[in-house]
Design a protein around this motif. Structure first.
Motif, mmCIF file in Angstrom:
data_model
loop_
_atom_site.group_PDB
_atom_site.id
_atom_site.type_symbol
_atom_site.label_atom_id
_atom_site.label_comp_id
_atom_site.label_asym_id
_atom_site.label_seq_id
_atom_site.Cartn_x
_atom_site.Cartn_y
_atom_site.Cartn_z
ATOM 1 N N LEU A 156 -36.636 -28.400 26.622
ATOM 2 C CA LEU A 156 -37.733 -28.050 26.872
ATOM 3 C C LEU A 156 -38.827 -28.819 26.325
ATOM 4 C CD1 LEU A 156 -38.767 -25.505 28.339
ATOM 5 C CD2 LEU A 156 -39.424 -24.654 26.043
ATOM 6 N N TYR A 370 -47.897 -28.752 24.835
ATOM 7 C CA TYR A 370 -46.794 -28.335 23.947
ATOM 8 C C TYR A 370 -47.615 -28.089 22.512
ATOM 9 C CZ TYR A 370 -48.623 -33.060 23.835
ATOM 10 O OH TYR A 370 -49.564 -34.024 24.023
ATOM 11 N N CYS A 391 -46.629 -23.273 24.877
ATOM 12 C CA CYS A 391 -45.422 -24.009 24.584
ATOM 13 C C CYS A 391 -44.806 -25.236 25.522
ATOM 14 C CB CYS A 391 -44.343 -22.738 24.329
ATOM 15 S SG CYS A 391 -43.627 -22.567 25.997
ATOM 16 N N GLY A 393 -43.268 -25.699 27.651
ATOM 17 C CA GLY A 393 -42.618 -25.397 29.116
ATOM 18 C C GLY A 393 -43.226 -26.060 30.195
ATOM 19 N N ILE A 396 -41.110 -28.019 34.404
ATOM 20 C CA ILE A 396 -39.756 -27.160 34.773
ATOM 21 C C ILE A 396 -39.867 -26.852 36.464
ATOM 22 C CG2 ILE A 396 -38.902 -24.469 34.538
ATOM 23 C CD1 ILE A 396 -40.163 -24.340 32.071
ATOM 24 N N ASN A 401 -33.548 -25.996 36.350
ATOM 25 C CA ASN A 401 -34.030 -25.681 34.952
ATOM 26 C C ASN A 401 -34.244 -24.210 34.584
ATOM 27 O OD1 ASN A 401 -36.262 -28.137 36.023
ATOM 28 N ND2 ASN A 401 -34.470 -28.553 34.817
ATOM 29 N N SER A 406 -31.306 -22.659 29.554
ATOM 30 C CA SER A 406 -32.591 -22.954 29.704
ATOM 31 C C SER A 406 -33.541 -21.733 29.181
ATOM 32 C CB SER A 406 -33.227 -23.413 31.048
ATOM 33 O OG SER A 406 -32.455 -24.238 31.560
ATOM 34 N N HIS A 409 -33.252 -21.052 25.551
ATOM 35 C CA HIS A 409 -34.011 -22.020 24.627
ATOM 36 C C HIS A 409 -35.290 -21.664 24.525
ATOM 37 C CE1 HIS A 409 -34.806 -25.517 22.498
ATOM 38 N NE2 HIS A 409 -35.282 -26.130 23.472
ATOM 39 N N HIS A 410 -35.793 -21.395 25.967
ATOM 40 C CA HIS A 410 -37.376 -21.255 26.114
ATOM 41 C C HIS A 410 -37.688 -20.298 25.227
ATOM 42 C CE1 HIS A 410 -40.526 -21.892 29.478
ATOM 43 N NE2 HIS A 410 -41.096 -21.354 28.459
ATOM 44 N N ARG A 411 -36.789 -19.009 25.181
ATOM 45 C CA ARG A 411 -37.042 -17.941 24.251
ATOM 46 C C ARG A 411 -37.299 -18.274 22.879
ATOM 47 N NH1 ARG A 411 -36.158 -12.594 26.514
ATOM 48 N NH2 ARG A 411 -35.316 -11.828 24.309
ATOM 49 N N ALA A 433 -46.048 -21.581 30.040
ATOM 50 C CA ALA A 433 -45.637 -22.646 30.735
ATOM 51 C C ALA A 433 -46.616 -23.396 31.411
ATOM 52 C CB ALA A 433 -44.303 -22.505 31.719
ATOM 53 N N LEU A 450 -39.375 -14.038 29.687
ATOM 54 C CA LEU A 450 -40.473 -14.767 28.679
ATOM 55 C C LEU A 450 -41.697 -14.081 28.389
ATOM 56 C CD1 LEU A 450 -40.267 -18.382 29.844
ATOM 57 C CD2 LEU A 450 -39.713 -17.542 27.480
#
Ligand code: GCB
Length: 617
Positions: A156, A370, A391, A393, A396, A401, A406, A409-411, A433, A450
Motif C-alpha cells: 500500500l 499518505y 492513508c 491507499g 488501487i 489490489n 491487500s 494490510h490496508h486495515r 483512499a 475499511l
C-alpha cells in the motif's frame, strides 16, 4: 482491533530522546539477484567491510543525492548503517530503551549489533522495538537497516514488477517497477531514527477526546500503562495516575487521578477552544496535558506531556461543523516533496510551507496521498490548519489490489494511522483512499470493511475517501460522511476549452449532491503550468491557462457554497516529482507554486480569493 500504543518520543523529566539523524553509511545492493546483501550477511559486520559505501543523509530519500542514475531509479534492497553510543546512565535496570524509525520506504528489516530486531512493511508511519537488553552500554552499537522499495499488488500503495522479454530488444531479466499513482516512489529513511528511554513502568498510550457546553470544556483521557517484561506483575492498586491540564501561561486549570484511575475526566470552566485559523482571533489554542504514572512497588514515575486542543467535529445536513460552526475548506492537496531530499523531513521546508499556507490565506490541506511527518502535523495543530488525514491507499486501480491480503494490510495501516494521529485537533476527518477503483463491485465489501474499522477505532471523526468516478457509477461514495471528488475539466479532456469548465463543474457537483444529499468538496482541480511560460490567448501549460482555469471554477464554487458545497482544495500546493512519462515534464506542474516554493501567477489570484473568503467567527 486497536493496536498497542506508541506515543511520539518526547523528552520529559522522566524520558530522554536521542536523535540519530546525520550521515549514515549506505550501500545499494546492485547484485543481479538483488540478494547479495543477505547472502553475504552485510548485517553481520560493518558495512564498509563488504564493499564501497557512500555517506547518506538521514532523514532524506536517497534517490536524488548522487549523480548515479542507477541509484535514482534503483529497485531493491539498500542498506544503511550507523554506529551509536548510549550513555551509561541508561544502563540501570529500571530504564527501558526503544529504537524507533519514524518512517522508511517501504519494507524494512533492522538489526542491532548483528541481531535482527524488527521488520516493518509500509512507508509514512513509525515503528519501534524495545532494545533495552540488546544494547551495549560500554561500547558502540551498530544499527543496520535494509530497506526495499519494491511495490507489489498487495503493498500500500500497490505496484507491480514487470519483466519484459523480447528477443534482442531487452537484456535477459530486464524489469521495471510499474505503479499507477502520480508521484515519484522516493525511498530510504525519510524521517528521523531515534533511541529513547522511558521508565520500566511506563505510559504506553493516551487517548484524548474533547467536548464542551456553554461554560465548561471536558477532556476525557484513557491512559494505558505497561511495563518491561522483566518486571513482575504489578499488584492491583500499585499504579497511581495523575492528570493535570495546564493553560498556555502554565497554570493548572484542572486535575484528577488516583490509584488505578486509567480513565480521567477533566472539566475546564470557560475553556479556550481550538479554532481553525480565520475563525477566531486566537486560533489553535492548545492546553498541555501532563500525565503522570507512579508505581509504588518499583518506586518509579513516568511523565508524558501531550498538547490538547478542545474542539468538536460533526457533519450535520449540508455542513461540516467545527465547534458547531460551519467550516469551509480553503485548502490544498500537498505532497512531501522537495529538491534533493525528495520525501526526507526538512524543518526549513516545513516552516516555509506553513508560512506560505498563511500567506495564501489557506485554512486546510489533505495529506495526499499518505500520512505526513509528525513534525508537519504538529505545525497544523499549532497554526490552526485543518487536516484531512489520508492513508497511503493510492493507486488501487485493479481488482487485483482488492484481495484479502491487500485488505488486511490496508486495515493495519489505517489502524497505525489512527493510533498515531487520534489526539490531533487539526485532524477533522480520515481519508481511507484516493481514487481507488470504486466503480468495481469488489470495492464495496473492501471499503465497507475499511470504513467500519475506521469508525470503530475512532467514533469521533467523519470518514471519507476521494473519488474519481461519477455519481452514477461510483459504488463507495455512499459510505462517506462528506463527498470528496477530483476533476480536471479542460485538462484531461476538452483540451484548451476552458469555457466549458463552469457548466460541466456545476452539473457534476449537483449530481453528487442530488444522488447522496451530503456536503461536497472539490478535493482536486487544476492545470499543469510551466512557470514562466506565457501565452495569450491562453493555451495549455501556460501561466495564463492556469489562471483562466481557476477563474472558471470560482463562480461555481461561490454559487454552490450557498447550497451544499463546503470546500475547494486545489491540486497542488507546489510542483512535485513524478515517474518519467510523456505527460510529465520534469514532474507534475499543477503547483500554484514551483517546487522551490515560488509563486506562479495563479498563486496571487488564489491568494486574493482565499483572503477574501471569511468564515463565521
Ligand atoms: C489525480 C490524482 C493526483 C494526480 C493528479 C494529476 O487525480 O489524485 O495524485 O497528481 O490527478 O495531476 O493528474
Amino acid at each position: 482491533a486497536a493496536l498497542p500504543g506508541m506515543l511520539f518520543p518526547k523528552d520529559s523529566e522522566r524520558r530522554e530522546v536521542k536523535d540519530l539523524s546525520g550521515m549514515w553509511d549506505f550501500r545499494a545492493d546492485m547484485s543481479d539477484n538483488r540478494n547479495g546483501g543477505f547472502e553475504n550477511m552485510w548485517f553481520a559486520k560493518p558495512l564498509w567491510q563488504s564493499g564501497n559505501i557512500i555517506p547518506m543523509p538521514v532523514p532524506s530519500s536517497y534517490n536524488d543525492i548522487t549523480e548515479d542514475r542507477k541509484l535514482r531509479d534503483f529497485i531493491g534492497w539498500v542498506w544503511y548503517e550507523k554506529d551509536v553510543y548510549v550513555p551509561r546512565s541508561w544502563e540501570i535496570n529500571t530504564t527501558r530503551v526503544v529504537l524507533r524509525f519514524e518512517s522508511t520506504n517501504y519494507n524494512t528489516i533492522v538489526w542491532l549489533n548483528g541481531k535482527e530486531v524488527m521488520q516493518h512493511s509500509g512507508g509514512h508511519l513509525p515503528f519501534e522495538v524495545d532494545v533495552t537488553t540488546l544494547l551495549s552500554y560500554d561500547k558502540s552499537n551498530r544499527i543496520t537497516a535494509a530497506i526495499n522499495n519494491t511495490l507489489t499488488p498487495t503493498t500500500l500503495p500497490p505496484g507491480e514488477i514487470q519483466y519484459i522479454t523480447g528477443g534482442d530488444w531487452y537484456p535477459p531479466g530486464f524489469f521495471v517497477q510499474k505503479y499507477t499513482f502520480d508521484f515519484f516512489n522516493y525511498a530510504g529513511i525519510h524521517r528521523p531514527v531515534k533511541l529513547y528511554t522511558t521508565p520500566a513502568v511506563y505510559l504506553s498510550d493516551i487517548t484524548v477526546t474533547t467536548s464542551f457546553t456553554d461554560s465548561f470544556g471536558e477532556v476525557k483521557i484513557l491512559a494505558t500503562v505497561s511495563s518491561l517484561s522483566t518486571i513482575a506483575m504489578l499488584p492491583k492498586g500499585d499504579i497511581t495516575m495523575q492528570y493535570e491540564l495546564f493553560d498556555k501561561s502554565g497554570f493548572v486549570v484542572a486535575s484528577s487521578g488516583g490509584p488505578d484511575v486509567f480513565e480521567g475526566v477533566l472539566s475546564i470552566k470557560n475553556p479556550m477552544l481550538w479554532w481553525p485559523i480565520g475563525m477566531n482571533d486566537k486560533p489553535a489554542y492548545m492546553y498541555s496535558l501532563k500525565v503522570i504514572t507512579r508505581s509504588t512497588m518499583f518506586n518509579l514515575e513516568d511523565v508524558y506531556y501531550l498538547p490538547v486542543g478542545i474542539r468538536t467535529v460533526k457533519v450535520e445536513g449540508t455542513s461540516l461543523l467545527i465547534n458547531n460552526k460551519p467550516f469551509y475548506f480553503k485548502g490544498f492537496g500537498k505532497h512531501e516533496d522537495a529538491d534533493i531530499r525528495g520525501k526526507g523531513l526538512d524543518y526549513a521546508i516545513i516552516a516555509k510551507d506553513f508560512s506560505l499556507l498563511k500567506w495564501l490565506g489557506a485554512n486546510s490541506f489533505r495529506t495526499s496521498h499518505y500520512p505526513y511527518a509528525d513534525e508537519i502535523m504538529d505545525m497544523a495543530d499549532k497554526e490552526g490548519i485543518v487536516v484531512i488525514d489520508e492513508c497511503p491507499g493510492v493507486g488501487i486501480r485493479s481488482y487485483k489490489n482488492l484481495g484479502t491480503e491487500s485488505l488486511e494490510h490496508h486495515r493495519d495501516v489505517m489502524a497505525e494511522l489512527i493510533r498515531r494521529d487520534k489526539n490531533r485537533p487539526a485532524v477533522v476527518m480520515w481519508s481511507v483512499a484516493n481514487e481507488p477503483c470504486s466503480d468495481k463491485p469488489q470495492s464495496v465489501p473492501y471499503f465497507k470493511s475499511l470504513f467500519d474499522l475506521t469508525r470503530q477505532l475512532d467514533p469521533t471523526r467523519p470518514v471519507t475517501f476521494v473519488t474519481m468516478f461519477k455519481a452514477w457509477n461510483d459504488k463507495v461514495v455512499q459510505m462517506c460522511d462528506v463527498i470528496f471528488c477530483n476533476r480536471y475539466y479542460a485538462w484531461y479532456h476538452d483540451f484548451g476549452q476552458t469555457q466549458l469548465i463552469s457548466k460541466q463543474l456545476e452539473r457534476e457537483l449537483r449530481d453528487w449532491f442530488n444522488a447522496y444529499g451530503k456536503p461536497v468538496v472539490q478535493a482536486e482541480y487544476g492545470a499543469d503550468t510551466v512557470a514562466g511560460m506565457h501565452v495569450e490567448p491562453a493555451s495549455m501549460f501556460s501561466e495564463e491557462y492556469q489562471v483562466e482555469t481557476l477563474l472558471q471554477y470560482f463562480p461555481v464554487f461561490d454559487k454552490l457554497k450557498k447550497e451544499f458545497f463546503i470546500g475547494e482544495m486545489i491540486w497542488n500546493f507546489a510542483d512535485f516529482m513524478t515517474q518519467q512519462g510523456t505527460t510529465r515534464v520534469g514532474g507534475n506542474k499543477k503547483g500554484i507554486l514551483t517546487r522551490q516554493r515560488q509563486p506562479k501567477a495563479a498563486a496571487h489570484l488564489l491568494r486574493q480569493r482565499y483572503l477574501n473568503i471569511t468564515l463565521e467567527q
